[in-house]
Design an enzyme around this catalytic site. Structure first.
Site, PDB file in Angstrom:
ATOM      1  N   HIS A   1       0.842  -1.202   0.000  1.00 33.61           N
ATOM      2  CA  HIS A   1       0.000   0.000   0.000  1.00 33.61           C
ATOM      3  C   HIS A   1       0.873   1.246   0.000  1.00 33.61           C
ATOM      4  CE1 HIS A   1       0.587   0.903   4.343  1.00 33.61           C
ATOM      5  NE2 HIS A   1       0.462  -0.398   4.549  1.00 33.61           N
TER       6      HIS A   1
ATOM      7  N   ASP B   1      -0.163   4.387   0.980  1.00 33.85           N
ATOM      8  CA  ASP B   1      -0.485   5.415   1.968  1.00 33.85           C
ATOM      9  C   ASP B   1       0.240   5.177   3.283  1.00 33.85           C
ATOM     10  OD1 ASP B   1      -2.262   3.154   2.122  1.00 33.85           O
ATOM     11  OD2 ASP B   1      -3.488   4.248   3.562  1.00 33.85           O
TER      12      ASP B   1
ATOM     13  N   GLU C   1      -5.108   1.921   2.530  1.00 35.06           N
ATOM     14  CA  GLU C   1      -5.055   0.732   3.384  1.00 35.06           C
ATOM     15  C   GLU C   1      -5.171   1.116   4.852  1.00 35.06           C
ATOM     16  OE1 GLU C   1      -3.133  -2.347   5.941  1.00 35.06           O
ATOM     17  OE2 GLU C   1      -2.585  -0.235   5.659  1.00 35.06           O
TER      18      GLU C   1
ATOM     19  N   HIS D   1       4.026   3.654  12.498  1.00 38.59           N
ATOM     20  CA  HIS D   1       3.060   4.600  13.074  1.00 38.59           C
ATOM     21  C   HIS D   1       3.668   5.446  14.199  1.00 38.59           C
ATOM     22  CE1 HIS D   1      -0.782   2.303  11.624  1.00 38.59           C
ATOM     23  NE2 HIS D   1       0.241   2.136  10.796  1.00 38.59           N
TER      24      HIS D   1
END
Length: 385
Positions: free
Chosen positions: A72, A74, A136, A358
């Site tokens: 993905h 993103d 995603e 993250h």
């Protein structure tokens, strides 16, 4: 186009701030130009607003089968995070490459792009497919149209490798997810006459308590699967808001909850059980005092779990590529369950660790990139057999 290393390509990819709330088209244009420079043809699949796109390409012989490499485009936001480096510019320190998306999961995409000249130079007997998706991180939304298109193709891939960060450990499964919003509508009145109103917060609390009871039942030993951590389906309420002042019985309350379900469990059953409790026990009580009372449940996002058979072709290939047979699972979700539902056996293995994903100062090590480069060499060998 001259060949580029995975590190060089990662620097290019990180420089595109493809946060899910924003467009990914600049990154897709870069990848498309790179692929076309190698002589490949790309197919783009846009969202309704044409602000984002999936990319699909293939090489090798015609016909069905082969392996798809999927990632993905993103990334999650950097807002409010204490980065010590520029998040959208690759930087290196002590053998680590820092930047948003380095682990999750532009590192894998960079390795795939760097490997393509090698695949093109081989006499492949089975095709190689490439899929890059959008959105995603917000519920595996963008890939769904790509999956639907692949499912309808006569030449769809047989296997899929998703390069989410697993430290190159072989992974065959993960839990599914259902995210829901519950809106409770009661009746306001002066708090001095509280019994005359319908306190939406109190009824929301009873609903949340019911979710806790459901979660306890899901955690009983007979429902557990030790391959996962935690080894049972979980239910949790993550957001709640309601009320306007302490001396007003609140007319509205809203909360969001999620179910992280083992592949063998259906998370929709949790929502159905909560709806049944609301309709049979709570709403009659609420409407006895106000006909306007309501409890509404609406889905926010969902994706299926993944449980690939450990004795199938996909697992055997993963063992060969990773050099390991200690198949595991991951706690986070991927697009894998959607590919599996389309009849494409799917496994997960990629560079980096979600322990860095993250977070501020996200990184992938050079050693992990090199390991992924080597894994793709082994895949090229397998496809030409």
């Amino acid at each position: 186009m001259s060949e580029m290393s995975s590190r060089e390509l990662l620097a290019e990819l990180v420089a595109f701030p493809t946060v899910s709330r924003d467009s990914n088209l600049a990154l897709i244009a870069f990848i498309r130009a790179y692929l076309e420079g190698l002589g490949l043809t790309c197919e783009l699949d846009y969202n309704a607003e044409r602000t984002k796109a999936n990319l699909y390409a293939r090489l090798g012989p015609d016909g069905p089968g082969g392996v798809m490499l999927s990632g993905h485009s993103d990334v999650v936001p950097v807002d409010g995070q204490a980065w010590t480096v520029e998040p959208f510019r690759l930087s290196e320190r002590d053998g680590r490459l820092y930047g948003r998306g380095t682990a999750d999961m532009k590192g894998f995409i960079a390795c795939v792009l760097a490997s393509l000249p090698r695949f093109l130079a081989r006499p492949l007997r089975r095709p190689l497919h490439l899929a890059i998706s959008y959105d995603e991180e917000v519920g595996c939304l963008g890939v769904r149209s790509l999956v639907a298109a692949l499912a309808a193709r006569p030449d769809k891939p047989a296997l899929c490798l998703i390069g989410e960060p697993t430290e190159l450990r072989p992974v065959l499964g993960h839990k599914g997810k259902l995210a829901m919003r519950c809106q409770v509508r009661g009746a306001a009145c002066h708090s001095a006459y509280a019994p005359l109103g319908v306190n939406a917060i109190e009824y929301a609390a009873r609903l949340i308590g019911k979710l806790g009871e459901i979660g306890q039942r899901l955690a009983t030993p007979e429902r557990q699967d030790v391959r996962f951590d935690p080894p049972f389906s979980t239910v949790q309420t993550g957001l709640i808001q309601g009320g306007r002042a302490l001396n007003i019985v609140p007319a509205d309350c809203q909360f969001d909850f999620e179910v992280r379900a083992l592949p063998a469990d259906d998370p929709q059953q949790v929502a159905d059980a909560l709806r049944d409790y609301a309709e049979t026990e709570l709403l009659p009580q609420m409407r006895a005092r106000s006909d306007a009372s309501a409890i509404d449940l609406q889905p926010l996002s969902a994706y299926p779990g993944l449980a690939t058979a450990p004795d199938g072709e996909a697992a055997e290939l993963l063992a060969l590529l990773s050099g390991r047979r200690d198949f595991g699972t991951v706690a986070f979700g991927t697009e894998g369950g959607l590919f599996a539902e389309a009849g494409i056996a799917t496994v997960i293995c990629g560079p980096g660790s979600m322990a860095q994903g993250h977070k501020p100062d996200e990184y992938v090590s050079l050693e992990q990139l090199q390991g992924c480069d080597a894994l793709l060499v082994r895949l090229a060998d397998w496809l030409q057999r």
